[in-house]
Scaffold this motif. Sequence first.
Motif, PDB file in Angstrom:
ATOM      1  N   ALA A   1      31.256  29.050  50.379  1.00  0.00           N
ATOM      2  CA  ALA A   1      31.331  28.941  48.921  1.00  0.00           C
ATOM      3  C   ALA A   1      32.767  28.700  48.493  1.00  0.00           C
ATOM      4  O   ALA A   1      33.710  29.200  49.096  1.00  0.00           O
ATOM      5  CB  ALA A   1      30.800  30.222  48.269  1.00  0.00           C
ATOM      6  N   ALA A   2      32.930  27.944  47.411  1.00  0.00           N
ATOM      7  CA  ALA A   2      34.267  27.658  46.897  1.00  0.00           C
ATOM      8  C   ALA A   2      34.988  28.925  46.458  1.00  0.00           C
ATOM      9  O   ALA A   2      36.219  28.962  46.420  1.00  0.00           O
ATOM     10  CB  ALA A   2      34.169  26.677  45.733  1.00  0.00           C
ATOM     11  N   ALA A   3      34.251  29.969  46.139  1.00  0.00           N
ATOM     12  CA  ALA A   3      34.868  31.229  45.738  1.00  0.00           C
ATOM     13  C   ALA A   3      35.786  31.783  46.817  1.00  0.00           C
ATOM     14  O   ALA A   3      36.734  32.508  46.522  1.00  0.00           O
ATOM     15  CB  ALA A   3      33.785  32.266  45.405  1.00  0.00           C
ATOM     16  N   ALA A   4      35.515  31.431  48.065  1.00  0.00           N
ATOM     17  CA  ALA A   4      36.337  31.917  49.178  1.00  0.00           C
ATOM     18  C   ALA A   4      37.642  31.151  49.292  1.00  0.00           C
ATOM     19  O   ALA A   4      38.509  31.522  50.081  1.00  0.00           O
ATOM     20  CB  ALA A   4      35.562  31.801  50.489  1.00  0.00           C
ATOM     21  N   CYS A   5      37.797  30.095  48.513  1.00  0.00           N
ATOM     22  CA  CYS A   5      38.903  29.146  48.718  1.00  0.00           C
ATOM     23  C   CYS A   5      39.952  29.170  47.616  1.00  0.00           C
ATOM     24  O   CYS A   5      40.708  28.214  47.461  1.00  0.00           O
ATOM     25  CB  CYS A   5      38.339  27.737  48.863  1.00  0.00           C
ATOM     26  SG  CYS A   5      37.169  27.544  50.231  1.00  0.00           S
ATOM     27  N   ASN A   6      40.014  30.248  46.859  1.00  0.00           N
ATOM     28  CA  ASN A   6      41.008  30.339  45.792  1.00  0.00           C
ATOM     29  C   ASN A   6      42.347  30.758  46.386  1.00  0.00           C
ATOM     30  O   ASN A   6      42.679  31.940  46.460  1.00  0.00           O
ATOM     31  CB  ASN A   6      40.561  31.320  44.712  1.00  0.00           C
ATOM     32  CG  ASN A   6      41.486  31.319  43.508  1.00  0.00           C
ATOM     33  OD1 ASN A   6      42.568  30.726  43.538  1.00  0.00           O
ATOM     34  ND2 ASN A   6      41.075  31.983  42.448  1.00  0.00           N
ATOM     35  N   THR A   7      43.105  29.785  46.820  1.00  0.00           N
ATOM     36  CA  THR A   7      44.413  30.046  47.423  1.00  0.00           C
ATOM     37  C   THR A   7      45.485  30.303  46.374  1.00  0.00           C
ATOM     38  O   THR A   7      46.631  30.618  46.719  1.00  0.00           O
ATOM     39  CB  THR A   7      44.859  28.843  48.274  1.00  0.00           C
ATOM     40  OG1 THR A   7      44.887  27.675  47.433  1.00  0.00           O
ATOM     41  CG2 THR A   7      43.917  28.612  49.433  1.00  0.00           C
ATOM     42  N   TRP A   8      45.133  30.186  45.106  1.00  0.00           N
ATOM     43  CA  TRP A   8      46.133  30.245  44.025  1.00  0.00           C
ATOM     44  C   TRP A   8      46.352  31.651  43.500  1.00  0.00           C
ATOM     45  O   TRP A   8      47.303  31.891  42.755  1.00  0.00           O
ATOM     46  CB  TRP A   8      45.707  29.313  42.887  1.00  0.00           C
ATOM     47  CG  TRP A   8      45.455  27.928  43.386  1.00  0.00           C
ATOM     48  CD1 TRP A   8      44.247  27.377  43.715  1.00  0.00           C
ATOM     49  CD2 TRP A   8      46.435  26.920  43.659  1.00  0.00           C
ATOM     50  NE1 TRP A   8      44.413  26.095  44.170  1.00  0.00           N
ATOM     51  CE2 TRP A   8      45.749  25.780  44.135  1.00  0.00           C
ATOM     52  CE3 TRP A   8      47.825  26.860  43.531  1.00  0.00           C
ATOM     53  CZ2 TRP A   8      46.396  24.601  44.497  1.00  0.00           C
ATOM     54  CZ3 TRP A   8      48.475  25.687  43.887  1.00  0.00           C
ATOM     55  CH2 TRP A   8      47.767  24.580  44.362  1.00  0.00           C
ATOM     56  N   ASN A   9      45.478  32.578  43.873  1.00  0.00           N
ATOM     57  CA  ASN A   9      45.583  33.944  43.364  1.00  0.00           C
ATOM     58  C   ASN A   9      45.919  34.960  44.450  1.00  0.00           C
ATOM     59  O   ASN A   9      45.735  36.150  44.251  1.00  0.00           O
ATOM     60  CB  ASN A   9      44.263  34.363  42.691  1.00  0.00           C
ATOM     61  CG  ASN A   9      44.162  33.865  41.259  1.00  0.00           C
ATOM     62  OD1 ASN A   9      45.171  33.538  40.636  1.00  0.00           O
ATOM     63  ND2 ASN A   9      42.950  33.807  40.729  1.00  0.00           N
ATOM     64  N   VAL A  10      46.383  34.491  45.606  1.00  0.00           N
ATOM     65  CA  VAL A  10      46.621  35.411  46.710  1.00  0.00           C
ATOM     66  C   VAL A  10      48.115  35.558  46.968  1.00  0.00           C
ATOM     67  O   VAL A  10      48.927  34.738  46.541  1.00  0.00           O
ATOM     68  CB  VAL A  10      45.917  34.937  47.999  1.00  0.00           C
ATOM     69  CG1 VAL A  10      44.415  34.849  47.790  1.00  0.00           C
ATOM     70  CG2 VAL A  10      46.470  33.593  48.457  1.00  0.00           C
ATOM     71  N   SER A  11      48.448  36.612  47.680  1.00  0.00           N
ATOM     72  CA  SER A  11      49.831  36.882  48.036  1.00  0.00           C
ATOM     73  C   SER A  11      50.404  35.736  48.872  1.00  0.00           C
ATOM     74  O   SER A  11      49.679  35.081  49.638  1.00  0.00           O
ATOM     75  CB  SER A  11      49.900  38.193  48.824  1.00  0.00           C
ATOM     76  OG  SER A  11      51.170  38.361  49.424  1.00  0.00           O
ATOM     77  N   ALA A  12      51.706  35.518  48.751  1.00  0.00           N
ATOM     78  CA  ALA A  12      52.372  34.431  49.457  1.00  0.00           C
ATOM     79  C   ALA A  12      52.188  34.511  50.970  1.00  0.00           C
ATOM     80  O   ALA A  12      52.187  33.496  51.649  1.00  0.00           O
ATOM     81  CB  ALA A  12      53.862  34.417  49.108  1.00  0.00           C
TER      82      ALA A  12
END
Length: 278
Positions: free
Chosen positions: A263-274
């Motif tokens: 699912a695309a929900a697993a792919c939100n790289t924009w809200n995670v720690s560096a």
Amino acid sequence: MNTVPLRKLPSLVAAGLVLAMAGVGTAGVTQASAATTTEAAQVAPPRGKAAATSSPLYKTGTLARSNCAPGEIQRGSTAAYKHFLQAFTNCLNRAWAAEFKQARMPFSKPRLRIITTKRNTACGRWLTGASGVYCSSDRTMYMLITKTELRNPSPVGIGRLMAHEYAHHVQQVAGIMPWYGQVHWRASKAGKLAYSRRLELQAECLSAVFMKSVKDTLPVDEAYYQQIIDWFGEKGASIWPQNDHGSSRNQARWMQRGWDYGAAAACNTWNVSAKYVS
């Protein structure tokens, strides 16, 4: 994960994996329930940063299983290779069009150009070693067929590459890439690399989401795909002259997330720690 030496991967698969390129955390993620959107009116997608951090695509749930069977690629046959690329693009078009409809966002297909020699695109010069390019300027996927690739074609390897380039089109239509272009342009050199990693790692994750959706019909052997992920975990970062695609560990991490969740929900790289997009 088991480690797999490069020599154990078919040569074309390795080439397709390594040379995927794009234009220009593991935070807790649960699968979102699919929204009921029967004939619901489309809404304008989020703009600016929200397009990346809060995309409606993150709420559509698991990408539906797709009856995608583009067929085999006869070794040495350019015609068969072209047919596969066209058929696989049709699979991607159907899957992502349905996903955007679920998210109530407008969607348009990318163009596909199949080439046999390297050439400039609307986004600039063809980069050395690349087998596929998505150019946001003309919304076109450029797929390169070479004699080397024709000697040992792999539907799974080629499919993964195409799904990655197509994921950049998904980012474009969803408003993610336009925002990325703005902030990337203004960023420092280190900032540009950091934004690029988030963009590329998301595309790799979305590629895995799609590959999971076609595993029964392409087909995609799970053990073999795990070998691909493991290969990325060892060698992925070594391909790029600068750290704009993420560490090998993080490339494998986001591929694994896309495959596991589907699912695309697993792919939100924009809200995670560096550290998860380093």
